[in-house]
Design a protein around this motif. Structure first.
Motif, mmCIF file in Angstrom:
data_model
loop_
_atom_site.group_PDB
_atom_site.id
_atom_site.type_symbol
_atom_site.label_atom_id
_atom_site.label_comp_id
_atom_site.label_asym_id
_atom_site.label_seq_id
_atom_site.Cartn_x
_atom_site.Cartn_y
_atom_site.Cartn_z
ATOM 1 N N TYR A 92 -7.196 -11.037 7.917
ATOM 2 C CA TYR A 92 -8.170 -10.949 8.993
ATOM 3 C C TYR A 92 -9.136 -12.134 8.965
ATOM 4 N N TYR B 97 -11.387 4.903 10.004
ATOM 5 C CA TYR B 97 -10.959 4.273 11.269
ATOM 6 C C TYR B 97 -10.333 5.314 12.179
ATOM 7 N N VAL C 279 -7.568 4.664 5.126
ATOM 8 C CA VAL C 279 -8.354 4.196 6.268
ATOM 9 C C VAL C 279 -8.732 5.370 7.168
ATOM 10 N N THR D 25 2.677 4.520 6.447
ATOM 11 C CA THR D 25 3.489 4.017 7.552
ATOM 12 C C THR D 25 4.653 4.957 7.855
ATOM 13 N N ASP E 125 -8.115 -11.608 2.728
ATOM 14 C CA ASP E 125 -7.340 -10.863 3.712
ATOM 15 C C ASP E 125 -6.948 -11.729 4.902
ATOM 16 N N GLU F 288 -4.964 8.003 11.564
ATOM 17 C CA GLU F 288 -5.123 8.130 10.123
ATOM 18 C C GLU F 288 -6.329 9.033 9.848
ATOM 19 N N SER G 125 -2.561 7.799 6.645
ATOM 20 C CA SER G 125 -2.627 6.362 6.347
ATOM 21 C C SER G 125 -1.335 5.846 5.724
ATOM 22 N N ALA H 153 -5.087 -2.405 16.669
ATOM 23 C CA ALA H 153 -4.121 -3.219 15.925
ATOM 24 C C ALA H 153 -4.306 -4.683 16.314
ATOM 25 N N VAL I 52 -3.913 1.047 12.250
ATOM 26 C CA VAL I 52 -3.543 -0.098 11.441
ATOM 27 C C VAL I 52 -2.273 -0.749 11.991
ATOM 28 N N SER I 53 -2.250 -2.068 12.013
ATOM 29 C CA SER I 53 -1.118 -2.785 12.616
ATOM 30 C C SER I 53 0.211 -2.393 11.987
ATOM 31 N N ASP J 183 0.806 -1.224 0.000
ATOM 32 C CA ASP J 183 0.000 0.000 0.000
ATOM 33 C C ASP J 183 0.837 1.271 0.000
#
Lengths: 316, 389
Positions: free
Chosen positions: B193, B55, B52, B92, B191, B47, B90, B138, B115-116, A232
């Motif tokens: 998840y 969230y 995202v 890292t 995913d 974020e 969003s 996370a 986000v993790s 991403d």
């Protein structure tokens, strides 16, 4: 024409200036005058300069609108990260492997797409950039969508500085060489260039490969500075971020790309404190620059010592 | 020529402004970070824009609501909490950058990112500077633990349960409460998840003595599930576990009911959306259950008060992220109180010792891996209403 003695003098002065910048920053880091936050922004700045200067070679000098730069950055980042993390290679071979892999990706993508022109090429490179991202997303060995976590932090200021300087010197010298003239002739008028015997496809692919290779270098440095990479991170918005720097600085001006990369990094960092209006201010600045300076901050001019001496009325 | 020179000067001025803008921020930073007396700085690294953004925005809203409440009651240790809010876009690398910025401002702790992956990017900065980070949502197992050495990161905490806990909880609920002995799994393959949920459900269900009679998968974006559902129907499971997100699950359940599959179905917090009822319909959703962080319609007074206050302030219903952000802020406030100090190191120690903290999303006790051991609600759809168990 300056005499060769003068050229040597300037060469030495340049070396002294570069060494001065390097030592000063190194000293400031060692004495903790630059805290972690500034160090991170400094690293972003160097990485952004490499990205902007290398994209400028493709977009500015060769005149081929590429929107897939983040994809090449991803290739470099992933290859380098896999090299250090899974294959236990040391950092320098990993950087080289990352850059070469990205250059190879540039070749693979460049050969079929560079037959296209203008908008078509832009869309094709955009698509290829996304393909790289989606492929990475589906390789479980490199973490899939979650990416590679826990990459060792190997990128330090000497590496960043050296990589940035090498990028600028290589690209600047390439442009000033006969290859560079051919590349610029492709931008100015492809048909005329071909008539004069310039193998336009060859030069386009070469510029594309070199640009991609340096994007891979930036990716390798990025991966080893920010601990984690995931697909991403390298989406098409990242490509646009780089494109914004190039257009803002002026298509076809290396110094413009450098200044714009620095400007955008500082601006992003400064606007972090205003999350609500950040994007509005950012966009407003871009719009204003484009209205009043559509050719970018420096157009296709370079900022050289000549520019300065003209400015202060001296004669070069 | 004159014109050109003017333009050049203007451009240089613009650059200079940018530089000065950057430097202005530098000034307060250069001094040793010392928050003003009477204030405790809390960093919010969420974020707020980008992929995202929903969230991060909701969690930040939840946290800000909690901090307003705490301040209205006189703050912590007689000091007011002051929020420093930053946007990680969003990304890292921006999340890490923001962390370093917040830490240099002298925050007591950071709430976020959501986000993790972004949490992983912040982790080295937080550990190096010895400032605790509370991750509201996370769920990756490695977020709080160094996967190489197996050691818990001393300054990383999370307020949410893990995917493994959710899968196990639903398996227990299906086997023990609903008394189901056979089950089928039909979840998303797109995913980590959903794949994680399916894996842990299967392990727990089989460990209890249950039998998985069929396991199928779909890809996110799928619209037609009838062929696979017919196959599952033939295996005659008593229960179907559908881990995934509401976009597909809502259609899937509707088609299952149309095919005459009446058995109960279950899922995870990815089901949590008002769209479930609008797409699948209240009738089709009867006899379905999902595990969640909390239920908006829970009648418990503290939850009802939270929902009311949130709706009043932001004119929307708080989702799980908002509730987790709210809990994160209260967790921090409690830890500051317990440590009797706003020193980040002491606060981290107090956080690790958190026991029976009464949150909106359940009563939390941190285990040695800084994961909260907490209750997971199972919510049933009953005639278009959410009933929590």
């Amino acid at each position: 024409m300056p005499s060769s003695k003068r050229q040597w003098l300037w060469f030495l002065i340049n070396i002294v200036i570069l060494a001065g910048i390097f030592t000063l920053v190194q000293y400031m880091i060692a004495t903790r005058m630059l805290n972690q936050y500034y160090q991170i922004n400094l690293a972003s700045m160097c990485i952004n300069i490499i990205l902007a200067v290398s994209l400028n070679l493709i977009n500015g000098f060769t005149g081929q609108l590429s929107l897939g730069h983040a994809g090449f950055m991803a290739v470099g980042a992933y290859v380098a990260a896999v090299c250090t993390k899974s294959m236990d290679l040391s950092f320098i071979p990993a950087i080289i492997a990352g850059s070469l892999a990205a250059a190879l990706a540039g070749l693979i993508i460049g050969v079929p797409t560079l037959r296209l022109r203008g908008d078509y090429l832009a869309i094709a490179t955009l698509g290829f950039g996304e393909i790289i991202r989606v492929i990475l997303q589906n390789i479980e060995e490199v973490g899939g969508p979650a990416g590679i976590v826990g990459i060792e932090r190997l990128t330090t200021w000497p590496y960043l500085f050296l990589a940035t300087v090498i990028t600028i010197i290589v690209i600047q010298n390439l442009i000033n060489s006969s290859y560079g003239r051919a590349i610029i002739s492709v931008r100015e008028d492809e048909v005329a260039a071909e008539m004069m015997g310039v193998n336009t496809t060859w030069y386009k692919v070469m510029a594309f490969m070199i640009g991609a290779g340096f994007a891979g270098l930036a990716g390798a440095l990025f991966a080893h500075y920010f601990y984690i990479i995931k697909p991403d991170t390298f989406n098409f918005l990242k490509s646009f971020d780089i494109l914004v720097m190039v257009v803002l600085g002026g298509l076809g001006s290396t110094t413009g790309a450098i200044l714009a990369a620095i400007f955008i990094t500082v601006l992003t960092a400064y606007l972090q404190a205003f999350p609500a209006i950040r994007m509005i201010i950012y966009a407003m600045i871009l719009i204003l620059v484009m209205i009043y300076r559509p050719q970018g901050l420096l157009g296709n001019k370079e900022l050289t010592r000549k520019t300065f001496s003209r400015f202060w009325g001296g004669s070069a | 020529m004159r014109m050109k020179r003017c333009v050049a000067v203007l451009v240089l001025a613009l650059f200079a402004m940018g530089m000065v803008a950057g430097c202005e921020q530098k000034a307060p930073n250069q001094a040793t970070p010392a928050p003003q007396a009477g204030e405790i700085l809390v960093g919010l690294n969420c974020e707020l824009s980008g992929g995202v953004a929903s969230y991060g925005t909701n969690a930040a809203n939840g946290a800000k609501l909690a901090i307003d409440e705490i301040n209205a009651k006189g703050g912590v240790l007689g000091k007011q909490l002051k929020v420093l809010e930053r946007d990680s876009q969003s990304k890292t690398d921006e999340a890490m950058n923001v962390s370093a910025d917040l830490v240099s401002k002298g925050i007591v702790a950071q709430i976020g990112p959501l986000v993790s992956g972004a949490v992983a990017a912040c982790t080295p900065v937080m550990n190096e500077n010895k400032v605790p980070l509370i991750a509201p949502a996370a769920t990756a197992p490695g977020a709080t633990v160094d996967e190489k050495t197996g050691e818990t990161f001393p300054y990383i905490f999370r307020a949410c349960f893990l995917d493994s806990d959710q899968g196990v909880r639903m398996a227990e609920y299906a086997y023990d409460t609903l008394n189901m002995k056979t089950a089928a799994i039909y979840g998303s393959n797109s995913d980590d998840y959903a794949k994680g949920l399916a894996k842990y459900f299967k392990e727990a269900f089989e460990a209890k003595g249950g039998k998985i009679v069929a396991q199928e998968g779909y890809v996110s974006g799928d619209k037609d599930f009838k062929a696979t559902l017919t196959k599952i129907k033939a295996a005659q499971p008593e229960f179907i576990y559908v881990p995934g997100y509401y976009q597909e699950v809502s259609i899937l359940i509707k088609q299952a009911r149309e095919l005459g599959i009446t058995v109960p179905m279950g899922g995870g917090d990815g089901w949590d959306s008002p769209d479930m009822i609008t797409v699948a319909g209240a009738e089709a959703l009867n006899n379905t259950y999902f595990t969640n962080h909390y239920s908006v319609q829970d009648p418990k007074p503290e939850i009802a008060n939270f929902v009311k206050a949130y709706e009043q302030k932001y004119s929307k219903t708080p989702d799980s992220f908002a509730a987790l952000g709210y809990d994160s802020a209260y967790l921090l406030a409690e830890a500051i109180k317990a440590a009797d100090s706003a020193d980040p190191v002491k606060v981290a120690e107090a956080l690790a010792k958190t026991k029976d903290f009464p949150g909106i999303t359940g009563t939390m006790t941190f285990n040695e891996k800084h994961n909260p051991v907490k209750s997971i609600v199972v919510i049933e759809f009953k005639d278009g209403k959410l009933v929590s168990h």
